[in-house]
Scaffold this motif. Structure first.
Motif, PDB file in Angstrom:
ATOM      1  N   THR A  84     -11.009   2.489 -15.332  1.00 21.21           N
ATOM      2  CA  THR A  84     -10.268   1.292 -14.982  1.00 21.21           C
ATOM      3  C   THR A  84     -10.492   0.979 -13.512  1.00 21.21           C
ATOM      4  O   THR A  84     -10.642   1.893 -12.682  1.00 21.21           O
ATOM      5  CB  THR A  84      -8.760   1.464 -15.247  1.00 21.21           C
ATOM      6  OG1 THR A  84      -8.082   0.247 -14.887  1.00 21.21           O
ATOM      7  CG2 THR A  84      -8.194   2.601 -14.427  1.00 21.21           C
ATOM      8  N   THR A  85     -10.564  -0.310 -13.212  1.00 21.43           N
ATOM      9  CA  THR A  85     -10.725  -0.738 -11.829  1.00 21.43           C
ATOM     10  C   THR A  85      -9.356  -1.018 -11.215  1.00 21.43           C
ATOM     11  O   THR A  85      -8.414  -1.422 -11.926  1.00 21.43           O
ATOM     12  CB  THR A  85     -11.595  -1.997 -11.755  1.00 21.43           C
ATOM     13  OG1 THR A  85     -10.980  -3.037 -12.525  1.00 21.43           O
ATOM     14  CG2 THR A  85     -12.995  -1.708 -12.268  1.00 21.43           C
ATOM     15  N   LEU A  86      -9.273  -0.816  -9.899  1.00 19.83           N
ATOM     16  CA  LEU A  86      -8.029  -1.015  -9.175  1.00 19.83           C
ATOM     17  C   LEU A  86      -8.238  -2.079  -8.115  1.00 19.83           C
ATOM     18  O   LEU A  86      -9.216  -2.032  -7.363  1.00 19.83           O
ATOM     19  CB  LEU A  86      -7.577   0.288  -8.507  1.00 19.83           C
ATOM     20  CG  LEU A  86      -7.228   1.460  -9.424  1.00 19.83           C
ATOM     21  CD1 LEU A  86      -6.926   2.694  -8.588  1.00 19.83           C
ATOM     22  CD2 LEU A  86      -6.027   1.113 -10.287  1.00 19.83           C
ATOM     23  N   VAL A 103     -12.167   2.485  -8.228  1.00 22.16           N
ATOM     24  CA  VAL A 103     -12.478   2.779  -9.632  1.00 22.16           C
ATOM     25  C   VAL A 103     -11.874   4.132  -9.952  1.00 22.16           C
ATOM     26  O   VAL A 103     -12.063   5.103  -9.194  1.00 22.16           O
ATOM     27  CB  VAL A 103     -13.994   2.789  -9.895  1.00 22.16           C
ATOM     28  CG1 VAL A 103     -14.279   3.189 -11.337  1.00 22.16           C
ATOM     29  CG2 VAL A 103     -14.593   1.438  -9.611  1.00 22.16           C
ATOM     30  N   VAL A 104     -11.164   4.201 -11.106  1.00 19.99           N
ATOM     31  CA  VAL A 104     -10.554   5.447 -11.551  1.00 19.99           C
ATOM     32  C   VAL A 104     -11.179   5.824 -12.892  1.00 19.99           C
ATOM     33  O   VAL A 104     -11.218   5.012 -13.832  1.00 19.99           O
ATOM     34  CB  VAL A 104      -9.023   5.305 -11.696  1.00 19.99           C
ATOM     35  CG1 VAL A 104      -8.425   6.616 -12.183  1.00 19.99           C
ATOM     36  CG2 VAL A 104      -8.408   4.889 -10.378  1.00 19.99           C
ATOM     37  N   VAL A 105     -11.656   7.044 -12.967  1.00 16.48           N
ATOM     38  CA  VAL A 105     -12.186   7.595 -14.206  1.00 16.48           C
ATOM     39  C   VAL A 105     -11.241   8.721 -14.609  1.00 16.48           C
ATOM     40  O   VAL A 105     -11.084   9.702 -13.872  1.00 16.48           O
ATOM     41  CB  VAL A 105     -13.623   8.115 -14.026  1.00 16.48           C
ATOM     42  CG1 VAL A 105     -14.126   8.709 -15.334  1.00 16.48           C
ATOM     43  CG2 VAL A 105     -14.537   7.001 -13.562  1.00 16.48           C
ATOM     44  N   LEU A 183     -12.210   9.433  -8.679  1.00 20.36           N
ATOM     45  CA  LEU A 183     -11.495   8.351  -8.021  1.00 20.36           C
ATOM     46  C   LEU A 183     -12.314   7.930  -6.807  1.00 20.36           C
ATOM     47  O   LEU A 183     -12.563   8.735  -5.905  1.00 20.36           O
ATOM     48  CB  LEU A 183     -10.102   8.805  -7.586  1.00 20.36           C
ATOM     49  CG  LEU A 183      -9.294   7.800  -6.755  1.00 20.36           C
ATOM     50  CD1 LEU A 183      -9.049   6.523  -7.534  1.00 20.36           C
ATOM     51  CD2 LEU A 183      -7.973   8.421  -6.313  1.00 20.36           C
ATOM     52  N   GLN A 184     -12.722   6.670  -6.788  1.00 21.63           N
ATOM     53  CA  GLN A 184     -13.539   6.158  -5.708  1.00 21.63           C
ATOM     54  C   GLN A 184     -12.908   4.885  -5.154  1.00 21.63           C
ATOM     55  O   GLN A 184     -12.570   3.976  -5.905  1.00 21.63           O
ATOM     56  CB  GLN A 184     -14.960   5.849  -6.188  1.00 21.63           C
ATOM     57  CG  GLN A 184     -15.733   7.043  -6.684  1.00 21.63           C
ATOM     58  CD  GLN A 184     -16.041   8.026  -5.570  1.00 21.63           C
ATOM     59  OE1 GLN A 184     -16.216   7.623  -4.422  1.00 21.63           O
ATOM     60  NE2 GLN A 184     -16.095   9.299  -5.916  1.00 21.63           N
TER      61      GLN A 184
END
Length: 459
Positions: A84-86, A103-105, A183-184
């Motif tokens: 999901t994108t933040l 971006v969260v994986v 988490l980036q």
């Protein structure tokens, strides 16, 4: 016929068994879990699922299991990654509004407790609901983290930002049975240009460094060009020098060739002169040896003989002088001892005579104190000849003496001198004194007290 029937029955039975097996046997894929509920689905022991003994379903991961149709229900739950994108807008602790994109994986954890928690919450929900829930959860935590950090800290230390987000989400995700796999933070932007202004000093410094580097490269290139030009000029100069050297060698060879004849003649004359010089040197050496043998060595021998004789004579004179000096010293010592003895005797005699005269003087002084006239008369009588001599000496110093009445006048003068009373006494005292202190010497030069007394009496 019977065998065929038996074979057909066996085949049908096998096919039936296969169909039944396929109907009741379920196998979980590597990225999913089988959630089995129904009759007998809660048969796992507490050791298998500690802290979750009240679960009413069975979880199968990575293996197969039998499911009784009609009595049990099996559902497949996806355990793979979800992304999901933040995009979060939140102010930093400096009150600067920021837009953070990332971006969260995430995924369901591998342990059965986490799978059970995730299955209870998301098993019947679609994928969008799951992702939306996780997005809101991440966005809330990200806003809290951004509000506690500075812009510079988020820009320069994104690892700390992601670590803070992971730490903040750990408890909530653990309750949901989820974990963050990656988490980036992709972008951090602001609406007031704060981040751009932060980069301007660095950009200016980089631009200045680039300009300086370009100037240095230009200077280095100019220096390289100058060095190349200098080397080129040096090569030209060296070439010209070498050409001049070659030309000089050619000219020298021509001159040598032109002078070969005169040079050969001059060298021949030089050889002749060398030979004559060598002969003259040999003659000079022979004359030197003759002079040394016939004149110098005999002269040196004679000089050595004369020096030896003179040295022997000098040594003899020195020895005689030393003997004479010693003899004189001895003689002087003897004479000195004799003189010392004679002087000692004379001193003793002078001392005795002085003592006697002192005693007489003392006696006369005592008598003079008692009867002055008698003592003076006695002294005059005792020293009358000296007095007369002194008077005559005084008269003898007079160049021209005029005496009236002849002998009577002289007699009268002397008689008056002796009968002058007080004046005569003074004259007598002077005469006596002159006699005691050397009236005779005074009569010789005419300057003694007797002469002066005679002159006074004459006057």
């Amino acid at each position: 016929m019977t065998l065929v029937i038996v074979g057909a029955v066996a085949l049908v039975a096998v096919l039936f068994l296969v169909l039944v097996f396929k109907m009741i046997w379920r196998v979980a894929e590597p990225n999913e879990a089988l959630i089995i509920s129904g009759l007998g689905a809660h048969g796992e022991t507490p050791a298998d699922m500690p802290g979750d003994t009240g679960r009413g379903f069975k979880i199968v991961v990575g293996r197969g299991t039998a499911v009784i149709p009609g009595f049990q229900t099996v559902r497949r739950f996806y355990l793979g990654l979800r992304t999901t994108t933040l995009t979060v807008k939140a102010p930093s602790n400096q009150s600067i509004p920021l837009t953070v994109k990332g971006v969260v994986v995430f995924k369901v954890a591998d342990d059965k407790a986490s799978i059970a928690n995730a299955a209870r919450r998301f098993l019947e929900q679609n994928e969008e609901t799951l992702v939306s829930t996780i997005h809101e959860l991440f966005a809330g935590h990200l806003r809290a983290i951004v509000g506690g950090m500075t812009v510079e800290g988020m820009l320069h230390d994104r690892e700390s930002l992601t670590a803070n987000i992971r730490t903040s989400l750990a408890d909530d995700l653990g309750k949901l049975g989820l974990i963050v796999d990656s988490l980036q933070i992709q972008e951090i932007d602001d609406e007031v240009g704060y981040i751009n202004n932060l980069g301007k000093p660095q950009a200016a410094a980089i631009e200045a460094a680039a300009r300086i580097a370009a100037a240095q490269r230009d200077q280095e290139a100019t220096q390289a060009e100058q060095i190349a030009d200098a080397r080129k000029a040096e090569a030209v100069r060296q070439s010209q020098i070498e050409q001049a050297g070659y030309q000089a060698e050619v000219d020298t060879a021509k001159a040598q060739a032109a002078q070969a004849g005169p040079l050969t003649e001059a060298q021949a004359r030089q050889e002749v002169v060398k030979a004559e010089t060598a002969a003259a040197e040999l003659d000079a050496q022979r004359a030197e040896k003759v002079l040394d043998t016939e004149i110098r060595k005999p002269a040196d021998a004679e000089a050595y003989r004369q020096i030896t004789l003179a040295d022997a004579d000098r040594q003899a004179k020195i020895a005689r002088a030393r003997a004479e000096a010693e003899e004189t010293t001895l003689r002087g010592d003897a004479e000195a001892r004799a003189t010392a003895a004679t002087g000692e005797a004379e001193a003793k005699a002078i001392q005795a005579r002085g003592l006697a005269e002192a005693a007489g003087i003392k006696a006369r002084a005592e008598a003079l104190a008692e009867n002055q006239d008698a003592v003076i008369a006695q002294t005059i009588a005792e020293n009358y000849p000296e007095i007369v001599k002194a008077g005559a000496s005084a008269l003898g110093n007079i160049d021209n003496l005029v005496v009236l009445n002849g002998a009577d006048g002289m007699e009268d003068m002397l008689g008056k001198a002796l009968t002058m009373g007080g004046a005569g006494l003074g004259l007598a005292q002077s005469l006596i004194s002159s006699i005691k202190t050397g009236a005779v010497d005074g009569s010789v030069n005419g300057t003694g007290p007797a002469a002066q007394a005679s002159a006074d009496a004459t006057a």
